[in-house]
Design a protein around this motif. Structure first.
Motif, PDB file in Angstrom:
ATOM      1  N   PRO A 100     -53.667  13.761 -23.146  1.00 33.33           N
ATOM      2  CA  PRO A 100     -52.560  12.848 -22.885  1.00 33.33           C
ATOM      3  C   PRO A 100     -52.884  11.802 -21.816  1.00 33.33           C
ATOM      4  O   PRO A 100     -52.348  10.693 -21.852  1.00 33.33           O
ATOM      5  CB  PRO A 100     -51.435  13.785 -22.413  1.00 33.33           C
ATOM      6  N   THR A 101     -53.764  12.136 -20.863  1.00 31.41           N
ATOM      7  CA  THR A 101     -54.108  11.198 -19.790  1.00 31.41           C
ATOM      8  C   THR A 101     -54.652   9.890 -20.343  1.00 31.41           C
ATOM      9  O   THR A 101     -54.255   8.795 -19.915  1.00 31.41           O
ATOM     10  CB  THR A 101     -55.140  11.828 -18.841  1.00 31.41           C
ATOM     11  N   ASN A 102     -55.560   9.982 -21.299  1.00 32.06           N
ATOM     12  CA  ASN A 102     -56.164   8.776 -21.874  1.00 32.06           C
ATOM     13  C   ASN A 102     -55.193   8.039 -22.792  1.00 32.06           C
ATOM     14  O   ASN A 102     -55.243   6.811 -22.889  1.00 32.06           O
ATOM     15  CB  ASN A 102     -57.443   9.138 -22.607  1.00 32.06           C
ATOM     16  N   MET A 103     -54.323   8.775 -23.464  1.00 26.86           N
ATOM     17  CA  MET A 103     -53.280   8.115 -24.248  1.00 26.86           C
ATOM     18  C   MET A 103     -52.335   7.340 -23.328  1.00 26.86           C
ATOM     19  O   MET A 103     -51.912   6.220 -23.649  1.00 26.86           O
ATOM     20  CB  MET A 103     -52.499   9.156 -25.054  1.00 26.86           C
ATOM     21  N   LYS A 104     -52.032   7.906 -22.161  1.00 33.29           N
ATOM     22  CA  LYS A 104     -51.141   7.236 -21.211  1.00 33.29           C
ATOM     23  C   LYS A 104     -51.740   5.917 -20.720  1.00 33.29           C
ATOM     24  O   LYS A 104     -51.013   4.956 -20.445  1.00 33.29           O
ATOM     25  CB  LYS A 104     -50.849   8.160 -20.023  1.00 33.29           C
ATOM     26  N   GLN A 105     -53.069   5.850 -20.637  1.00 33.06           N
ATOM     27  CA  GLN A 105     -53.715   4.603 -20.230  1.00 33.06           C
ATOM     28  C   GLN A 105     -53.384   3.470 -21.195  1.00 33.06           C
ATOM     29  O   GLN A 105     -53.335   2.302 -20.812  1.00 33.06           O
ATOM     30  CB  GLN A 105     -55.233   4.803 -20.168  1.00 33.06           C
ATOM     31  N   VAL A 106     -53.136   3.819 -22.448  1.00 34.42           N
ATOM     32  CA  VAL A 106     -52.842   2.828 -23.478  1.00 34.42           C
ATOM     33  C   VAL A 106     -51.345   2.555 -23.577  1.00 34.42           C
ATOM     34  O   VAL A 106     -50.931   1.407 -23.737  1.00 34.42           O
ATOM     35  CB  VAL A 106     -53.400   3.299 -24.838  1.00 34.42           C
ATOM     36  N   THR A 107     -50.532   3.588 -23.434  1.00 31.09           N
ATOM     37  CA  THR A 107     -49.083   3.371 -23.480  1.00 31.09           C
ATOM     38  C   THR A 107     -48.597   2.609 -22.244  1.00 31.09           C
ATOM     39  O   THR A 107     -47.641   1.836 -22.322  1.00 31.09           O
ATOM     40  CB  THR A 107     -48.317   4.700 -23.604  1.00 31.09           C
ATOM     41  N   ASP A 108     -49.262   2.814 -21.109  1.00 34.63           N
ATOM     42  CA  ASP A 108     -48.861   2.110 -19.873  1.00 34.63           C
ATOM     43  C   ASP A 108     -49.032   0.601 -19.991  1.00 34.63           C
ATOM     44  O   ASP A 108     -48.310  -0.166 -19.343  1.00 34.63           O
ATOM     45  CB  ASP A 108     -49.678   2.624 -18.683  1.00 34.63           C
ATOM     46  N   THR A 109     -49.990   0.157 -20.803  1.00 33.91           N
ATOM     47  CA  THR A 109     -50.219  -1.283 -20.962  1.00 33.91           C
ATOM     48  C   THR A 109     -49.382  -1.883 -22.093  1.00 33.91           C
ATOM     49  O   THR A 109     -49.390  -3.095 -22.285  1.00 33.91           O
ATOM     50  CB  THR A 109     -51.706  -1.565 -21.270  1.00 33.91           C
ATOM     51  N   GLY A 110     -48.718  -1.026 -22.865  1.00 33.86           N
ATOM     52  CA  GLY A 110     -47.941  -1.513 -24.007  1.00 33.86           C
ATOM     53  C   GLY A 110     -48.759  -1.680 -25.270  1.00 33.86           C
ATOM     54  O   GLY A 110     -48.246  -2.158 -26.282  1.00 33.86           O
TER      55      GLY A 110
END
Length: 264
Positions: A100-110
């Motif tokens: 999930p950490t790496n997925m969050k890197q992408v969701t945080d940027t939109g």
């Protein structure tokens, strides 16, 4: 109008009405439903964690068989590298991360706006070359200077999980090499270039008789959840959604389970 001609005309109208029920207004079958009719088409680019290589390659072929107009192309790498590529504008339709950490890197940027869904889980195993020439017996051996050890770099999910298990066990590892994805670590083991490594249990299974796996208790406390989602600017948004749905379907789950992944 003769009686026979009137009968023929009415029959033609009825036939035309029935034909309209099966025309273009009929909803397409859902992806992976087993229908032979094409449901999605075009190129679908999937960015996926390296540990998904074997399972997703099989799923991609099955998806294409169910959707003859679709072509799935994969980019397998460490999840951190994939997240960076997507955030830099790489044209991806789907992202499947090993954490999930790496997925969050992408969701945080939109770059991904949908809510990612966890579709499988995975955990680490000790891997040694066939025959275990280094006589590795457990996690404590990763602190031995006389053994050649390979680990994933900490920024990728397999490396973060390894760091956690070593902390739990109170062990300071002495790695000789840090790799950017789990398949690179697995290659070191299968070629006999190292005595031991930490990889996912799915990788041990994929390596067959080239690698021996050794479960250890601490791995149960560092299980990786794998999230998947369609990218916000997916070039093929319909194909992206269909592929995500297929991965999460009974057919996709069966392939992943066979590869050694666990249900979330």
């Amino acid at each position: 109008m003769s009686r026979s001609f009137r009968a023929l005309a009415l029959a033609a109208v009825a036939a035309g009405t029935l034909a309209g029920c099966g025309g273009t207004d009929t909803p397409a079958a859902p992806a992976g439903s087993g229908s032979t009719a094409p449901t999605v088409s075009g190129d679908i680019t999937v960015f996926a964690a390296a540990s998904l290589t074997e399972a997703f390659t099989r799923i991609g072929k099955d998806f294409e068989a169910a959707n003859p107009g679709a072509k799935v192309t994969f980019n397998f790498a460490g999840s951190s590298a994939l997240a960076q590529q997507i955030n830099q504008g790489a044209p991806a339709d789907v992202f499947a991360s090993a954490a999930p950490t790496n997925m969050k890197q992408v969701t945080d940027t939109g770059a991904i706006t949908d809510t990612p869904a966890v579709f499988v889980r995975n955990k680490l195993e000790i891997a040694t070359p066939a025959g275990n020439p280094g006589k590795v017996t457990g996690l404590a051996d990763f602190a031995k200077q006389d053994l050649k050890i390979a680990l994933c770099a900490e920024q990728v999910p397999c490396g973060a999980a390894a760091r956690k298990v070593f902390q739990i066990a109170g062990i300071t590892p002495a790695p000789d090499t840090l790799e950017q994805d789990v398949k690179a670590v697995l290659t070191k083991v299968s070629l006999g270039e190292v005595d031991a490594a930490l990889v996912y249990r799915t990788d041990v299974k994929a390596a067959g008789d080239k690698v021996a796996g050794m479960p250890f208790a601490e791995a149960d406390q560092a299980v990786n959840d794998y999230p998947i989602a369609a990218c916000a600017k997916a070039p093929n948004s319909a194909g992206a959604k269909a592929f995500v749905d297929y991965v999460r379907s009974d057919k996709g789950t069966a392939v992943l389970t066979q590869a050694g992944f666990a249900a979330p």
